[in-house]
Design a protein around this motif. Sequence first.
Motif, PDB file in Angstrom:
ATOM      1  N   GLU A  72       9.180  -4.553  -7.519  1.00 28.55           N
ATOM      2  CA  GLU A  72       7.865  -4.552  -6.887  1.00 28.55           C
ATOM      3  C   GLU A  72       7.908  -4.417  -5.365  1.00 28.55           C
ATOM      4  O   GLU A  72       7.083  -3.745  -4.792  1.00 28.55           O
ATOM      5  CB  GLU A  72       7.122  -5.858  -7.227  1.00 28.55           C
ATOM      6  CG  GLU A  72       6.813  -6.041  -8.686  1.00 28.55           C
ATOM      7  CD  GLU A  72       5.645  -5.197  -9.135  1.00 28.55           C
ATOM      8  OE1 GLU A  72       4.712  -5.004  -8.353  1.00 28.55           O
ATOM      9  OE2 GLU A  72       5.671  -4.717 -10.277  1.00 28.55           O
ATOM     10  N   GLN A  73       8.840  -5.095  -4.707  1.00 22.89           N
ATOM     11  CA  GLN A  73       8.792  -5.236  -3.254  1.00 22.89           C
ATOM     12  C   GLN A  73      10.197  -5.213  -2.656  1.00 22.89           C
ATOM     13  O   GLN A  73      11.187  -5.313  -3.366  1.00 22.89           O
ATOM     14  CB  GLN A  73       8.146  -6.584  -2.881  1.00 22.89           C
ATOM     15  CG  GLN A  73       6.760  -6.781  -3.409  1.00 22.89           C
ATOM     16  CD  GLN A  73       5.739  -5.902  -2.716  1.00 22.89           C
ATOM     17  OE1 GLN A  73       5.850  -5.607  -1.533  1.00 22.89           O
ATOM     18  NE2 GLN A  73       4.743  -5.460  -3.457  1.00 22.89           N
TER      19      GLN A  73
ATOM     20  N   ALA B 296       4.910  -9.187 -10.686  1.00 23.75           N
ATOM     21  CA  ALA B 296       3.679  -9.108  -9.901  1.00 23.75           C
ATOM     22  C   ALA B 296       3.285 -10.451  -9.300  1.00 23.75           C
ATOM     23  O   ALA B 296       2.517 -10.509  -8.347  1.00 23.75           O
ATOM     24  CB  ALA B 296       2.547  -8.557 -10.755  1.00 23.75           C
ATOM     25  N   LYS B 297       3.807 -11.544  -9.830  1.00 20.89           N
ATOM     26  CA  LYS B 297       3.497 -12.879  -9.312  1.00 20.89           C
ATOM     27  C   LYS B 297       4.278 -13.185  -8.033  1.00 20.89           C
ATOM     28  O   LYS B 297       4.067 -14.213  -7.413  1.00 20.89           O
ATOM     29  CB  LYS B 297       3.819 -13.951 -10.353  1.00 20.89           C
ATOM     30  CG  LYS B 297       3.045 -13.825 -11.633  1.00 20.89           C
ATOM     31  CD  LYS B 297       1.656 -14.339 -11.465  1.00 20.89           C
ATOM     32  CE  LYS B 297       0.959 -14.356 -12.809  1.00 20.89           C
ATOM     33  NZ  LYS B 297      -0.406 -14.740 -12.714  1.00 20.89           N
TER      34      LYS B 297
ATOM     35  N   HIS C 239       7.220 -12.975 -14.054  1.00 21.86           N
ATOM     36  CA  HIS C 239       6.478 -11.716 -13.959  1.00 21.86           C
ATOM     37  C   HIS C 239       6.569 -11.191 -12.527  1.00 21.86           C
ATOM     38  O   HIS C 239       6.143 -11.870 -11.585  1.00 21.86           O
ATOM     39  CB  HIS C 239       5.026 -11.925 -14.365  1.00 21.86           C
ATOM     40  CG  HIS C 239       4.318 -10.642 -14.611  1.00 21.86           C
ATOM     41  ND1 HIS C 239       3.920  -9.807 -13.594  1.00 21.86           N
ATOM     42  CD2 HIS C 239       3.959 -10.032 -15.760  1.00 21.86           C
ATOM     43  CE1 HIS C 239       3.343  -8.742 -14.097  1.00 21.86           C
ATOM     44  NE2 HIS C 239       3.353  -8.848 -15.421  1.00 21.86           N
TER      45      HIS C 239
ATOM     46  N   GLN D 194       4.528 -11.380  -5.090  1.00 20.74           N
ATOM     47  CA  GLN D 194       4.131 -10.534  -3.967  1.00 20.74           C
ATOM     48  C   GLN D 194       4.365 -11.294  -2.661  1.00 20.74           C
ATOM     49  O   GLN D 194       4.144 -12.499  -2.591  1.00 20.74           O
ATOM     50  CB  GLN D 194       2.657 -10.150  -4.079  1.00 20.74           C
ATOM     51  CG  GLN D 194       2.308  -9.404  -5.342  1.00 20.74           C
ATOM     52  CD  GLN D 194       2.971  -8.046  -5.407  1.00 20.74           C
ATOM     53  OE1 GLN D 194       2.971  -7.311  -4.436  1.00 20.74           O
ATOM     54  NE2 GLN D 194       3.535  -7.722  -6.548  1.00 20.74           N
TER      55      GLN D 194
END
Length: 173
Positions: free
Chosen positions: A111-112, A133-134, A131, A136
């Motif tokens: 994600e990052q 996305a949690k 997860h 960020q």
Amino acid sequence: MEGNPSFQLPLLLAAYQYRFGGDLEAMSRHLIDDVTVSWDYLGTDLLDRAPQELLVALTGGETWSSRQPENLFTFDGSPPVRMTVTPHNSTELEWGYVLHTEGIEVISLYEQDRGPLIGWTTSPLSPFSDHPAKWQPLGPPRGQTPRTEPALTTTPVAASPPAATSRSRAARL
């Protein structure tokens, strides 16, 4: 270090709080500096000095030792050496953990390229999501201050003044 936050974070937080008694330098030396090449996995030996109740809550009472890879070889026969993790050689990794003075930065590498910081005083029994996305990042990148001047507005192209020819666009920004 690799592995899901629901397992790694409690282990690392408990290691910092109990085994290393809040000594980040000692923990970093053990996890990073003193390892020959890398870790296959981290074990419950990091929970030394933790209360038995915490060990049972985190591992169901099971114990195992941290393990470094064995029987490593290189194609040219030279001794294996540690590799610095970079964006170019970490494409297979899902998670990254960076030890900071204030806590552990958790990076979902799908994600990052950075993530939120979990403080060292956080309970190892806290529920942590796996997860991506949690995880960020919160706020600006580390070492940068938030922008304090007003946000730039966009102007329709037809109303834009002609660009100056003596200075580059980058120099004006």
